[in-house]
Design a protein around this motif. Structure first.
Motif, PDB file in Angstrom:
ATOM      1  N   THR A   1       0.821  -0.968  -0.316  1.00  0.00           N
ATOM      2  CA  THR A   1      -0.533  -0.142   0.077  1.00  0.00           C
ATOM      3  C   THR A   1       0.971   0.953   0.527  1.00  0.00           C
ATOM      4  O   THR A   1       0.761   2.336  -0.679  1.00  0.00           O
ATOM      5  CB  THR A   1      -1.088   0.273   1.645  1.00  0.00           C
ATOM      6  OG1 THR A   1      -1.643  -1.719   1.179  1.00  0.00           O
ATOM      7  CG2 THR A   1      -1.886   1.332   1.529  1.00  0.00           C
TER       8      THR A   1
ATOM      9  N   LEU B   1      -6.132   7.363   5.233  1.00  0.00           N
ATOM     10  CA  LEU B   1      -5.735   7.463   4.342  1.00  0.00           C
ATOM     11  C   LEU B   1      -6.695   8.156   3.476  1.00  0.00           C
ATOM     12  O   LEU B   1      -5.793   8.846   2.696  1.00  0.00           O
ATOM     13  CB  LEU B   1      -6.188   5.872   3.738  1.00  0.00           C
ATOM     14  CG  LEU B   1      -4.580   5.850   1.963  1.00  0.00           C
ATOM     15  CD1 LEU B   1      -3.489   6.057   3.039  1.00  0.00           C
ATOM     16  CD2 LEU B   1      -4.513   4.679   1.132  1.00  0.00           C
TER      17      LEU B   1
ATOM     18  N   TYR C   1       0.929   3.798  -3.154  1.00  0.00           N
ATOM     19  CA  TYR C   1       0.324   4.843  -2.343  1.00  0.00           C
ATOM     20  C   TYR C   1       1.592   6.195  -3.568  1.00  0.00           C
ATOM     21  O   TYR C   1       1.397   7.172  -3.666  1.00  0.00           O
ATOM     22  CB  TYR C   1       0.152   4.564  -1.499  1.00  0.00           C
ATOM     23  CG  TYR C   1      -0.231   5.919  -0.706  1.00  0.00           C
ATOM     24  CD1 TYR C   1      -1.354   6.506  -0.861  1.00  0.00           C
ATOM     25  CD2 TYR C   1       0.739   7.697   0.092  1.00  0.00           C
ATOM     26  CE1 TYR C   1      -1.524   7.875  -0.465  1.00  0.00           C
ATOM     27  CE2 TYR C   1       0.114   8.219   0.690  1.00  0.00           C
ATOM     28  CZ  TYR C   1      -1.267   8.921   0.497  1.00  0.00           C
ATOM     29  OH  TYR C   1      -1.795   9.759   0.729  1.00  0.00           O
TER      30      TYR C   1
ATOM     31  N   VAL D   1      -5.560   2.512  -2.166  1.00  0.00           N
ATOM     32  CA  VAL D   1      -4.956   3.562  -3.024  1.00  0.00           C
ATOM     33  C   VAL D   1      -6.070   4.626  -3.979  1.00  0.00           C
ATOM     34  O   VAL D   1      -6.032   5.975  -3.366  1.00  0.00           O
ATOM     35  CB  VAL D   1      -3.785   3.512  -2.696  1.00  0.00           C
ATOM     36  CG1 VAL D   1      -3.125   5.113  -4.013  1.00  0.00           C
ATOM     37  CG2 VAL D   1      -2.270   2.713  -2.345  1.00  0.00           C
TER      38      VAL D   1
ATOM     39  N   THR E   1      -4.609  11.608   2.649  1.00  0.00           N
ATOM     40  CA  THR E   1      -4.536  12.070   1.248  1.00  0.00           C
ATOM     41  C   THR E   1      -4.883  13.866   0.814  1.00  0.00           C
ATOM     42  O   THR E   1      -4.180  14.193   0.523  1.00  0.00           O
ATOM     43  CB  THR E   1      -4.745  11.046   0.489  1.00  0.00           C
ATOM     44  OG1 THR E   1      -4.848   9.937   0.695  1.00  0.00           O
ATOM     45  CG2 THR E   1      -4.675  11.038  -1.196  1.00  0.00           C
TER      46      THR E   1
END
Ligand SMILES: Cc1ncc(C[n+]2csc(CCOP(=O)(O)OP(=O)(O)O)c2C)c(N)n1
Ligand SMILES: [Mg+2]
Length: 339
Positions: A7, A78, A11, A293, A82
């Protein structure tokens, strides 16, 4: 561990693509969907997965300016991470922190662009856990370039003298920007710093997540059982430049090539295959990571930009109820209060 590592790697590959959008032909650092600096940790995933496997949400982790792999392994949200990197309103810090200042109180994670800055707060978290009689631990990540910083050395001392449940993890990627480690310290490895403070120091000299896992099992267990701090150093490899846009003119080509060959993810795949995990399971983990992702990036890009007026919010802490500025208040003696 493999899923976290994949990941993190994917990412960063995706962030790299997004980051470059609009920054060419002359590298304009403020342009594109991710303005500002971006430090990628590709090649360092084993240090995050091997240690964070032993942690719970209540445990504290502090990381430096290269934080994504650690944040992912610690379970930072996540999508909101982000959005923070893309400077959006729903980011972890409302888009004001950017990629070096991720903060997620739900899983007790923070990072900072100031080298070794995370060490004193980790010691503070460990002291708090000890005073409250809780068995949570704190982990402070730092680069090998930070091992002569006062904040790190003072933290080692305090952690040792108060027997605090903290683990310091040095990620040795051989470089501090363009500075090779042997030009700035005479110790052969960072774990030797432990000797001067009478705490155990151990180095894992290959970026093998399983070896890191085993070393961290002992270190985190020791902290959780109330037996004090440990200093761990892990050899990792910087597959990319110091930050995006770094032409790496200072770096011998062979060094960069070697870093790419020593891939902890490929090593982990071999470990899994040798343990009888079939290729389709590995692929499934990889696909799931990629989907996660893509979903996070898509979500983040859809989020609103912050209102410029919000820049003035959250700058100062609101004073507690009943508090008046010193210049306006009478003294505690006059009011009979205890301030
Ligand atoms: C206190 C402080 N001094 C200098 C810097 C500038 N700086 C940013 S990254 C870096 C090198 C860090 O090297 P290392 O600790 O090995 O981490 P790596 O970048 O290799 O992950 C420096 C000197 C800083 N951010 N903070
Ligand atoms: Mg380094």
């Amino acid at each position: 561990m493999y899923e976290w590592m994949v990941t993190a790697r994917y990412y960063e590959e995706r962030l790299q693509e997004e980051y470059l959008e609009g920054k060419q032909p002359a590298f304009d650092i403020s342009a594109g969907p991710i303005p500002g600096e971006l430090h990628l940790a590709a090649g360092q995933e084993a240090a995050a997965a091997g240690v964070c496997s032993h942690l719970r949400d209540a445990d504290t982790v502090t990381a430096p300016h290269r934080p994504h792999h650690v944040a992912i392994a610690k379970g930072v949200d996540l999508k909101r991470m982000t959005a923070e990197i893309f400077g959006r309103q729903t980011g972890l810090s409302k888009g004001k922190g950017g990629h070096m200042h991720l903060f997620d109180p739900d899983v007790n994670f923070a990072c900072s662009g100031i080298i070794a800055e995370g060490c004193p707060p980790a010691v503070g978290a460990a002291l708090a856990a000890k005073k409250r009689g809780e068995d949570s631990v704190a982990v402070a990540y730092l680069g090998e370039g930070a091992i002569s910083q006062g904040g790190f050395l003072e933290s080692l001392n305090l952690a040792s003298v108060h027997d605090l449940p903290v683990v310091f993890v040095i990620e040795d990627n051989d470089w501090a920007i363009s500075m090779p480690k042997d030009r700035v310290t005479d110790v052969e490895n960072g774990a030797q710093r432990a000797g001067g403070f009478d705490l155990p120091g151990r180095r894992v000299d290959r970026d093998d997540a399983v070896a890191v896992y085993e070393a961290a099992d002992e270190a985190v267990g020791r902290a959780r059982d109330g037996n004090g701090p440990t200093l761990l150093e892990v050899q990792v490899h910087r597959r990319m430049g110091h930050f995006m846009g770094d032409a790496q003119g200072y770096r011998p080509e062979a060094d960069e090539e070697q870093a790419k060959q020593r891939d902890s993810i490929a090593r982990m795949e071999t470990t899994l295959e040798n343990a009888g995990i079939d290729e389709s399971t590995i692929e499934e983990l990889r696909d799931r990571s990629h989907d996660r992702v893509e979903e996070a990036i898509e979500w983040a890009k859809d989020q609103p930009e912050p209102d410029p007026d919000d820049a003035y919010e959250d700058v100062f802490v609101d004073p507690p109820a009943g508090w008046t500025p010193a210049s306006e208040s009478t003294t505690a003696e006059q009011t009979g209060g205890d301030d």
